[in-house]
Design an enzyme around this catalytic site. Structure first.
Site, PDB file in Angstrom:
ATOM      1  N   GLU A 115      58.563 148.462  -3.599  1.00 20.57           N
ATOM      2  CA  GLU A 115      58.054 147.452  -4.539  1.00 20.57           C
ATOM      3  C   GLU A 115      59.205 146.598  -5.033  1.00 20.57           C
ATOM      4  OE1 GLU A 115      55.630 149.336  -7.508  1.00 20.57           O
ATOM      5  OE2 GLU A 115      54.257 150.145  -6.028  1.00 20.57           O
ATOM      6  N   HIS A 243      52.251 141.675 -15.242  1.00 21.25           N
ATOM      7  CA  HIS A 243      52.213 141.930 -13.792  1.00 21.25           C
ATOM      8  C   HIS A 243      51.898 140.610 -13.112  1.00 21.25           C
ATOM      9  CE1 HIS A 243      51.469 143.573  -9.885  1.00 21.25           C
ATOM     10  NE2 HIS A 243      51.865 144.742 -10.309  1.00 21.25           N
ATOM     11  N   ARG A 291      59.682 141.822 -11.287  1.00 19.22           N
ATOM     12  CA  ARG A 291      58.412 141.289 -11.790  1.00 19.22           C
ATOM     13  C   ARG A 291      58.557 140.108 -12.743  1.00 19.22           C
ATOM     14  NH1 ARG A 291      54.959 146.800 -12.704  1.00 19.22           N
ATOM     15  NH2 ARG A 291      54.801 147.165 -10.489  1.00 19.22           N
ATOM     16  N   HIS A 352      50.783 143.898 -18.741  1.00 18.03           N
ATOM     17  CA  HIS A 352      50.682 145.108 -17.911  1.00 18.03           C
ATOM     18  C   HIS A 352      51.368 146.323 -18.520  1.00 18.03           C
ATOM     19  CE1 HIS A 352      50.242 147.368 -14.247  1.00 18.03           C
ATOM     20  NE2 HIS A 352      51.544 147.481 -14.061  1.00 18.03           N
ATOM     21  N   ARG A 387      61.067 146.829 -16.955  1.00 22.31           N
ATOM     22  CA  ARG A 387      60.833 148.073 -16.217  1.00 22.31           C
ATOM     23  C   ARG A 387      60.855 147.827 -14.712  1.00 22.31           C
ATOM     24  NH1 ARG A 387      55.408 150.849 -14.489  1.00 22.31           N
ATOM     25  NH2 ARG A 387      54.820 148.681 -14.274  1.00 22.31           N
TER      26      ARG A 387
HETATM   27  C1  LIG Z   1      46.487 148.956 -13.533  1.00 23.07           C
HETATM   28  C2  LIG Z   1      47.771 149.728 -13.757  1.00 23.07           C
HETATM   29  C3  LIG Z   1      48.553 150.075 -12.664  1.00 23.07           C
HETATM   30  C4  LIG Z   1      49.744 150.784 -12.859  1.00 23.07           C
HETATM   31  N1  LIG Z   1      50.475 151.182 -11.756  1.00 23.07           N
HETATM   32  C5  LIG Z   1      51.579 151.951 -11.955  1.00 23.07           C
HETATM   33  C6  LIG Z   1      52.294 152.492 -10.842  1.00 23.07           C
HETATM   34  O1  LIG Z   1      51.916 152.307  -9.695  1.00 23.07           O
HETATM   35  N2  LIG Z   1      53.394 153.239 -11.091  1.00 23.07           N
HETATM   36  C7  LIG Z   1      53.850 153.502 -12.355  1.00 23.07           C
HETATM   37  O2  LIG Z   1      54.860 154.194 -12.516  1.00 23.07           O
HETATM   38  N3  LIG Z   1      53.165 153.011 -13.425  1.00 23.07           N
HETATM   39  C8  LIG Z   1      52.047 152.271 -13.256  1.00 23.07           C
HETATM   40  N4  LIG Z   1      51.361 151.806 -14.337  1.00 23.07           N
HETATM   41  C9  LIG Z   1      51.817 152.179 -15.685  1.00 23.07           C
HETATM   42  C10 LIG Z   1      51.434 153.634 -15.955  1.00 23.07           C
HETATM   43  O3  LIG Z   1      50.170 153.892 -15.427  1.00 23.07           O
HETATM   44  C11 LIG Z   1      51.427 153.931 -17.443  1.00 23.07           C
HETATM   45  O4  LIG Z   1      52.604 153.485 -18.040  1.00 23.07           O
HETATM   46  C12 LIG Z   1      51.299 155.418 -17.678  1.00 23.07           C
HETATM   47  O5  LIG Z   1      50.193 155.931 -16.992  1.00 23.07           O
HETATM   48  C13 LIG Z   1      51.174 155.707 -19.165  1.00 23.07           C
HETATM   49  O6  LIG Z   1      50.892 157.067 -19.328  1.00 23.07           O
HETATM   50  P1  LIG Z   1      50.779 157.652 -20.791  1.00 23.07           P
HETATM   51  O7  LIG Z   1      50.462 159.091 -20.625  1.00 23.07           O
HETATM   52  O8  LIG Z   1      51.964 157.269 -21.555  1.00 23.07           O
HETATM   53  O9  LIG Z   1      49.544 156.869 -21.453  1.00 23.07           O
HETATM   54  P2  LIG Z   1      48.037 156.714 -20.963  1.00 23.07           P
HETATM   55  O10 LIG Z   1      47.843 157.213 -19.602  1.00 23.07           O
HETATM   56  O11 LIG Z   1      47.616 155.335 -21.237  1.00 23.07           O
HETATM   57  O12 LIG Z   1      47.257 157.682 -21.971  1.00 23.07           O
HETATM   58  C14 LIG Z   1      47.148 157.333 -23.326  1.00 23.07           C
HETATM   59  C15 LIG Z   1      46.215 158.323 -23.992  1.00 23.07           C
HETATM   60  O13 LIG Z   1      46.304 158.205 -25.406  1.00 23.07           O
HETATM   61  C16 LIG Z   1      45.015 158.199 -25.968  1.00 23.07           C
HETATM   62  N5  LIG Z   1      45.069 157.524 -27.259  1.00 23.07           N
HETATM   63  C17 LIG Z   1      45.596 156.305 -27.540  1.00 23.07           C
HETATM   64  N6  LIG Z   1      45.454 156.031 -28.854  1.00 23.07           N
HETATM   65  C18 LIG Z   1      44.833 157.092 -29.410  1.00 23.07           C
HETATM   66  C19 LIG Z   1      44.382 157.411 -30.721  1.00 23.07           C
HETATM   67  N7  LIG Z   1      44.536 156.558 -31.749  1.00 23.07           N
HETATM   68  N8  LIG Z   1      43.763 158.587 -30.931  1.00 23.07           N
HETATM   69  C20 LIG Z   1      43.554 159.459 -29.917  1.00 23.07           C
HETATM   70  N9  LIG Z   1      43.955 159.208 -28.646  1.00 23.07           N
HETATM   71  C21 LIG Z   1      44.580 158.039 -28.403  1.00 23.07           C
HETATM   72  C22 LIG Z   1      44.165 157.490 -24.935  1.00 23.07           C
HETATM   73  O14 LIG Z   1      42.803 157.750 -25.152  1.00 23.07           O
HETATM   74  C23 LIG Z   1      44.748 158.125 -23.661  1.00 23.07           C
HETATM   75  O15 LIG Z   1      44.170 159.399 -23.467  1.00 23.07           O
HETATM   76  C24 LIG Z   1      50.167 151.100 -14.164  1.00 23.07           C
HETATM   77  C25 LIG Z   1      49.382 150.733 -15.261  1.00 23.07           C
HETATM   78  C26 LIG Z   1      48.188 150.069 -15.063  1.00 23.07           C
HETATM   79  C27 LIG Z   1      47.354 149.701 -16.253  1.00 23.07           C
END
Ligand SMILES: Cc1cc2nc3c(=O)[nH]c(=O)nc-3n(C[C@H](O)[C@H](O)[C@H](O)COP(=O)(O)OP(=O)(O)OC[C@H]3O[C@@H](n4cnc5c(N)ncnc54)[C@H](O)[C@@H]3O)c2cc1C
Length: 532
Positions: A115, A243, A291, A352, A387
């Site tokens: 990428e 993105h 990006r 993104h 990032r």
């Molecule tokens: C379309 C897309 C494609 C992507 N592709 C990639 C990729 O290929 N490679 C890569 O490295 N990254 C990628 N990313 C980024 C990556 O997916 C995210 O940064 C990562 O998954 C975040 O994980 P997390 O566990 O921090 O948060 P999340 O997976 O977003 O989880 C957050 C959690 O917190 C909970 N939450 C939030 N606020 C509250 C609240 N007030 N009370 C209770 N619960 C709450 C939500 O319900 C959820 O369960 C992508 C992101 C997107 C949107």
């Protein structure tokens, strides 16, 4: 309710930590709170994959570190970059042991994608639904742990600190402590008090503060807003990654479908309305420049040619290969009448990823005692001003592990607080008109997209701040007088996020990484993080 370990969020960061801590302490209780269905997370939508060095013949830690530092544009914490890159392979191995599957070549080696900003092929993936597969494997593993409970549809409102015991807490208070959280149970509509020994925030990103985003509806920056309200430290919020290639669908409301960068990694070419492969005019790395550069180039082409999107040309791909690697994208395009073998895909930038967030040290400790953060809501120092693609899932796993190690050392000393008052909802009434909330959200998203998007300047930022002030006042009045709902709580948090982005952008008198200000187009000699 009391628990030993409290985890807010059920994405990759929260689930990885919960799994580890529950295995280490089978006699202690781990409670995961999540505001929607368990799998409704940014994690589920990740497409491209995880950047990790596992082919030491053709790649090296040094190259991955160097690529990350270049993308971060002078603001990465080099120690943290080295930690994440070097500890990454072990974390990915663990995830595979827990059941996640990544695509393999016929000889059994992992298929590696490339990428933007990566000097080598090093992205492991599961077709174009990598995040879905990781979330599936983690939720299944969590389901096998008897001492983990997941409370779905539980909206965490605020973290509890000395403030709730009646003490004055300010940014200058020396030792702010977290005792747990107040949470709105969306099934009973009651506000509960959860006391915990240690709390971990893994609440994900904040893309919903913009009109167009690849993030799902849950991405409203709640954790960052809570920590800011609790007087904890927040860092580098101005670095929002747009993105370059979200699918452009006229009139779309809500989450935009992502066309992963891996499509350009496999040879996809960006073209403007005249069919020109315009990236040659912007960067020698063409379509695989980092990006920020590609998103700005697209923004500039759209403005120059007066169009709402550019094109991604995949017509030269072998259809068989495309459908094998990107079946989800192929089907999505087909569903809106685009056969990628015949037509180009309309794409435009969309918010993104949030590079900044809750400031942590290299063990995921926040500035608030007994409160940890990891995943997208945190600012660990890995991403700096931008990032590198596919580094975020990796960071979430590495820092979930590091939080686990640090928390493990304290677990025997953990206590839950006494004397924490219940939530007081007296004097509030049902909101009379939902339009007050929905319209404010629209206004906020417009202000942020129009004035605080890919290109910024002083006049736009000043305008944005004035409008945010107004929205803040109106929303606080609603918050004080009406009963709480997801829509109101998210609006309140998003206004705080908007404010933090604008403030960060206003303090940064330079252009660096994802922050581009036409009044300060050069990089400043002073290299600094903006901490709010
Ligand atoms: C379309 C897309 C494609 C992507 N592709 C990639 C990729 O290929 N490679 C890569 O490295 N990254 C990628 N990313 C980024 C990556 O997916 C995210 O940064 C990562 O998954 C975040 O994980 P997390 O566990 O921090 O948060 P999340 O997976 O977003 O989880 C957050 C959690 O917190 C909970 N939450 C939030 N606020 C509250 C609240 N007030 N009370 C209770 N619960 C709450 C939500 O319900 C959820 O369960 C992508 C992101 C997107 C949107």
């Amino acid at each position: 309710m009391k628990t030993d370990f409290l985890v807010i969020g059920s994405g990759i960061a929260g689930l990885t930590y919960a799994l580890k801590i529950s295995r280490k302490y089978p006699d202690k209780k781990v409670l995961i709170m999540t505001k929607a269905a368990a799998d409704e997370t940014n994690t589920k939508y990740a497409q491209g994959g995880v950047a990790v060095v596992n082919d030491l013949e053709n790649d090296s830690f040094e190259k991955h570190i160097e690529d990350t530092l270049i993308a971060g544009d002078g603001l990465c914490n080099k120690n943290v970059v080295s930690i994440v890159v070097k500890e990454g392979p072990d974390r990915v191995r663990e995830l595979i042991e827990w059941g996640a599957q990544f695509d393999k070549e016929k000889d059994g080696d992992y298929k590696l994608g490339k990428e933007g900003g990566h000097s080598e092929f090093r992205i492991i993936h599961h077709k174009d639904i990598t995040g879905w597969e990781m979330e599936r494997a983690l939720l299944e593993a969590v389901g096998r742990q008897p001492n983990i409970e997941i409370n779905k549809h539980s909206f965490v409102i605020d973290i509890i600190t000395q403030h709730h015991l009646g003490y004055l807490v300010t940014k200058a208070s020396p030792d702010i402590e977290c005792y747990g959280v107040y949470v709105l149970n969306l099934e009973t509509n009651r506000i509960e008090t959860i006391l915990a020994g240690i709390t971990l925030l893994a609440t994900g990103g904040n893309g919903q503060v913009y009109r167009t985003t690849t993030n799902p509806a849950i991405a409203t920056g709640d954790g960052v807003a809570m920590v800011y309200r609790a007087k904890g430290r927040i860092e580098n919020m101005e670095f929002i990654q747009f993105h370059p290639t979200a699918l452009y669908e006229p009139g779309l409301k809500g989450q935009a479908f992502l066309i992963t960068e891996a499509v350009r990694g496999d040879g996809g070419i960006l073209r403007n309305k005249d069919g020109e492969a315009f990236m040659a005019r912007y960067d020698s790395r063409l379509d695989l420049a980092p990006r920020d550069i590609v998103a700005r180039a697209i923004d500039s082409e759209m403005k120059r040619t007066g169009t709402e999107h550019v094109w991604l040309d995949c017509r030269h791909f072998s259809k068989e290969k495309f459908t094998e690697h990107f079946p989800n994208i192929y089907q999505k395009c087909l569903s809106i009448g685009i056969d990628i073998a015949v037509s180009m895909i309309p794409v435009a930038p969309a918010a993104h990823y949030s590079c900044g967030g809750i400031k942590t040290d290299e063990w995921g400790r926040t500035s608030i005692t007994n409160l940890y953060a990891c995943g997208e809501c945190s600012s660990t120092g890995l991403h700096g001003a931008n990032r590198l693609a596919s580094n975020s899932l990796l960071e979430a796993m590495v820092f979930a592990h590091r939080c686990f190690i640090d928390v493990s050392e304290k677990a025997s000393l953990m206590q839950t607080a006494n004397g924490v008052p219940e939530w007081n909802a007296q004097g509030t009434a049902e909101p009379k008109e939902m339009i007050l909330i929905t319209q404010s959200l629209k206004e906020l998203q417009l202000v942020m997209s129009d004035y605080v998007g890919i290109v910024r300047n002083t006049v736009r930022l000043e305008r944005a701040l004035k409008r945010l002030d107004l929205l803040f006042g109106e929303t606080e009045a609603l918050y004080q007088s009406t009963s709480l709902s997801t829509a109101l709580l998210e609006l309140r948090n998003l206004i705080t996020i908007g404010y933090l982005i604008v403030k960060g952008a206003s303090f940064r008198k330079e252009s660096r990484g994802l922050h581009f200000d036409t009044d300060y187009p050069e990089k400043s000699e002073i290299v600094q993080n903006i901490v709010l």
